[in-house]
Design a protein around this motif. Structure first.
Motif, mmCIF file in Angstrom:
data_model
loop_
_atom_site.group_PDB
_atom_site.id
_atom_site.type_symbol
_atom_site.label_atom_id
_atom_site.label_comp_id
_atom_site.label_asym_id
_atom_site.label_seq_id
_atom_site.Cartn_x
_atom_site.Cartn_y
_atom_site.Cartn_z
ATOM 1 N N SER A 161 39.622 45.314 48.221
ATOM 2 C CA SER A 161 39.291 44.328 47.193
ATOM 3 C C SER A 161 39.856 42.943 47.439
ATOM 4 C CB SER A 161 39.770 44.825 45.825
ATOM 5 O OG SER A 161 41.175 44.996 45.810
ATOM 6 N N VAL A 162 40.896 42.824 48.266
ATOM 7 C CA VAL A 162 41.519 41.516 48.459
ATOM 8 C C VAL A 162 42.167 41.443 49.834
ATOM 9 C CG1 VAL A 162 43.727 42.211 47.434
ATOM 10 C CG2 VAL A 162 43.059 39.795 47.404
ATOM 11 N N ILE A 163 42.159 40.253 50.401
ATOM 12 C CA ILE A 163 42.887 39.946 51.628
ATOM 13 C C ILE A 163 43.943 38.908 51.271
ATOM 14 C CG2 ILE A 163 42.743 38.872 53.912
ATOM 15 C CD1 ILE A 163 39.904 40.011 54.123
ATOM 16 N N ALA A 164 45.187 39.195 51.617
ATOM 17 C CA ALA A 164 46.278 38.255 51.381
ATOM 18 C C ALA A 164 46.740 37.700 52.719
ATOM 19 C CB ALA A 164 47.436 38.925 50.656
ATOM 20 N N ILE A 165 46.876 36.381 52.808
ATOM 21 C CA ILE A 165 47.396 35.733 54.003
ATOM 22 C C ILE A 165 48.721 35.081 53.642
ATOM 23 C CG2 ILE A 165 46.946 34.119 55.882
ATOM 24 C CD1 ILE A 165 44.005 34.281 55.256
ATOM 25 N N MET A 166 49.777 35.526 54.330
ATOM 26 C CA MET A 166 51.117 34.994 54.093
ATOM 27 C C MET A 166 51.500 34.129 55.286
ATOM 28 S SD MET A 166 52.343 38.653 52.712
ATOM 29 C CE MET A 166 50.861 39.311 53.469
ATOM 30 N N TYR A 167 51.609 32.839 55.050
ATOM 31 C CA TYR A 167 51.922 31.894 56.115
ATOM 32 C C TYR A 167 53.433 31.684 56.164
ATOM 33 C CZ TYR A 167 46.968 30.737 55.472
ATOM 34 O OH TYR A 167 45.606 30.797 55.354
ATOM 35 N N ARG A 174 47.933 32.915 50.231
ATOM 36 C CA ARG A 174 46.535 32.705 49.861
ATOM 37 C C ARG A 174 45.848 34.057 49.661
ATOM 38 N NH1 ARG A 174 41.721 30.802 53.913
ATOM 39 N NH2 ARG A 174 40.058 30.669 52.370
ATOM 40 N N TYR A 175 44.954 34.119 48.659
ATOM 41 C CA TYR A 175 44.194 35.332 48.383
ATOM 42 C C TYR A 175 42.709 35.080 48.601
ATOM 43 C CZ TYR A 175 48.477 36.843 46.030
ATOM 44 O OH TYR A 175 49.778 37.175 45.751
ATOM 45 N N ILE A 176 42.057 36.024 49.264
ATOM 46 C CA ILE A 176 40.606 36.018 49.420
ATOM 47 C C ILE A 176 40.094 37.295 48.765
ATOM 48 C CG2 ILE A 176 38.677 36.065 51.045
ATOM 49 C CD1 ILE A 176 40.570 34.747 53.113
ATOM 50 N N TYR A 177 39.295 37.156 47.708
ATOM 51 C CA TYR A 177 38.819 38.317 46.967
ATOM 52 C C TYR A 177 37.502 38.802 47.562
ATOM 53 C CZ TYR A 177 42.504 37.241 43.706
ATOM 54 O OH TYR A 177 43.741 37.011 43.158
ATOM 55 N N ILE A 178 37.463 40.097 47.879
ATOM 56 C CA ILE A 178 36.275 40.696 48.498
ATOM 57 C C ILE A 178 35.765 41.851 47.635
ATOM 58 C CG2 ILE A 178 36.797 39.985 50.856
ATOM 59 C CD1 ILE A 178 38.065 42.688 51.378
ATOM 60 N N ASP A 179 35.977 41.718 46.306
ATOM 61 C CA ASP A 179 35.599 42.778 45.370
ATOM 62 C C ASP A 179 34.286 42.491 44.646
ATOM 63 O OD1 ASP A 179 36.481 40.664 43.853
ATOM 64 O OD2 ASP A 179 38.044 41.777 42.779
ATOM 65 N N GLY A 180 33.558 41.471 45.107
ATOM 66 C CA GLY A 180 32.257 41.170 44.517
ATOM 67 C C GLY A 180 32.271 40.147 43.405
ATOM 68 N N ARG A 181 33.422 39.653 43.029
ATOM 69 C CA ARG A 181 33.474 38.651 41.957
ATOM 70 C C ARG A 181 32.808 37.354 42.405
ATOM 71 N NH1 ARG A 181 39.726 37.723 40.954
ATOM 72 N NH2 ARG A 181 39.675 39.991 41.323
ATOM 73 N N PRO A 182 32.198 36.594 41.471
ATOM 74 C CA PRO A 182 31.552 35.335 41.847
ATOM 75 C C PRO A 182 32.569 34.217 42.035
ATOM 76 C CG PRO A 182 31.342 35.682 39.494
ATOM 77 C CD PRO A 182 32.007 36.920 40.049
ATOM 78 N N LEU A 183 32.178 33.212 42.780
ATOM 79 C CA LEU A 183 33.009 32.024 42.953
ATOM 80 C C LEU A 183 32.880 31.158 41.697
ATOM 81 C CD1 LEU A 183 34.757 30.817 45.287
ATOM 82 C CD2 LEU A 183 32.783 29.394 45.850
ATOM 83 N N PRO A 184 33.970 30.659 41.142
ATOM 84 C CA PRO A 184 33.859 29.803 39.957
ATOM 85 C C PRO A 184 33.047 28.544 40.270
ATOM 86 C CG PRO A 184 36.141 30.476 40.329
ATOM 87 C CD PRO A 184 35.374 30.863 41.553
ATOM 88 N N PRO A 185 32.139 28.129 39.390
ATOM 89 C CA PRO A 185 31.400 26.887 39.633
ATOM 90 C C PRO A 185 32.354 25.704 39.796
ATOM 91 C CG PRO A 185 30.420 28.120 37.821
ATOM 92 C CD PRO A 185 31.730 28.792 38.148
ATOM 93 N N PRO A 186 31.996 24.727 40.611
ATOM 94 C CA PRO A 186 32.872 23.561 40.797
ATOM 95 C C PRO A 186 33.216 22.904 39.466
ATOM 96 C CG PRO A 186 31.103 23.543 42.403
ATOM 97 C CD PRO A 186 30.780 24.646 41.441
#
Length: 298
Positions: A161-167, A174-186
């Motif tokens: 459901s999520v990819i976390a990148i720890m720099y 940073r979180y990248i959601y891969i669970d199907g949720r939509p991107l918030p409109p600008p």
């Protein structure tokens, strides 16, 4: 007029931690190795239980790529990848977009980045101040492209459901959601330093779209693509295409669509390589940070 070079700011931030602070080498289990114990960079891509490419691991900038700048970031932080016992990395992709560089994103792009008049003027203002407002030099989140290109490593952790990148740099997360949720409109949500990111799979390629980033206003520290002040605005939309063609290589094609800052969308590539026997360290940028006190603008 006395001024401090922008690169000094980056070095100050990078070197605020102890040079000797690092985890001891630990040979991680389950890593494909050859008879000499070296990491097999060309081994098959690992997969998650749902058969997606697994991006998890410790990653560093790809060994051997030049910086396209007077001093590549690897010369500042050291080439941690070069010291890792690994078989030769895969050969370069002849069809690759221009390779991104840390100091100047478009250094390998014919003609450079296609700035609009607004972006060109803002970059000029930043360079006139020797880029002293660069977020990295001020221990602030430095933005997607600078983090991707940074010489300090990053750790990726992935589930369904999520990819976390720890720099390691500036302790970014940073979180990248891969669970199907939509991107918030600008403009519909509070803008974030890293924006809002959602991803979807197309075969073995993850396509990540990011918007609602903190924008670039004249005189602010927001919206830096690179050390030399190439800006992005609050209209920016990033599209990342992420692939793991082999065990040892990560390819990230980054497209920026920002009509306020650039006359057309631009695409660059960042290559990273696995470093499984290393760990990211605790890096508190603001610890002993002296850069702001030392900058002289007369």
């Amino acid at each position: 007029m006395r001024r401090t070079l922008a690169g000094v700011g980056v070095i100050a931030a990078l070197c605020s931690g102890s040079a000797g602070a690092q985890w001891l080498k630990y040979q991680a289990p389950g890593v494909p190795r050859d008879a000499q114990g070296r990491v097999r960079m060309d081994a098959p891509t690992p997969r998650t239980p749902d058969n997606k490419p697994d991006f998890s691991g410790n990653w560093v900038r790809f060994r051997g790529e030049g910086g396209g700048a007077p001093a590549d970031i690897r010369q500042i932080v050291g080439d941690r990848a070069a010291a890792a016992p690994a078989s030769p990395p895969p050969s370069a992709d002849p069809n690759s977009p221009p390779i991104a560089t840390f100091f100047e994103l478009g250094a390998n792009m014919p003609g450079g980045l296609p700035y609009t008049a607004w972006a060109a003027e803002l970059r000029k203002q930043r360079m006139a101040l020797n880029n002293k407002e660069n977020p990295d030099a001020n221990c602030l989140p430095m933005g997607l492209t600078q983090f991707h290109m940074h010489g300090q490593p990053r750790k990726i952790m992935q589930n369904s459901s999520v990819i976390a990148i720890m720099y390691e740099a500036n302790y970014g997360l940073r979180y990248i959601y891969i669970d199907g949720r939509p991107l918030p409109p600008p403009g519909s949500v509070q803008p974030f330093w890293y924006g809002y990111s959602v991803g979807k799979w197309q075969g073995d390629e993850l396509i990540v779209e990011t918007n609602n980033l903190r924008g670039a206003e004249s005189g602010s520290s927001d919206g830096w693509l690179d050390v030399r002040g190439s800006p992005y605005s609050d209209q920016a939309r990033f599209i990342e295409r992420i692939r793991r063609p082999t065990y040892g290589k990560l390819e990230i094609d980054i497209t920026l669509d920002d009509p306020k800052a650039y006359t057309k969308p631009v695409t660059v590539r960042v290559n990273q390589q696995i470093s499984p026997d290393d760990e990211i360290i605790e890096f508190i940028c603001n610890e002993n940070q002296q850069f702001r006190r030392r900058v002289k603008i007369d």
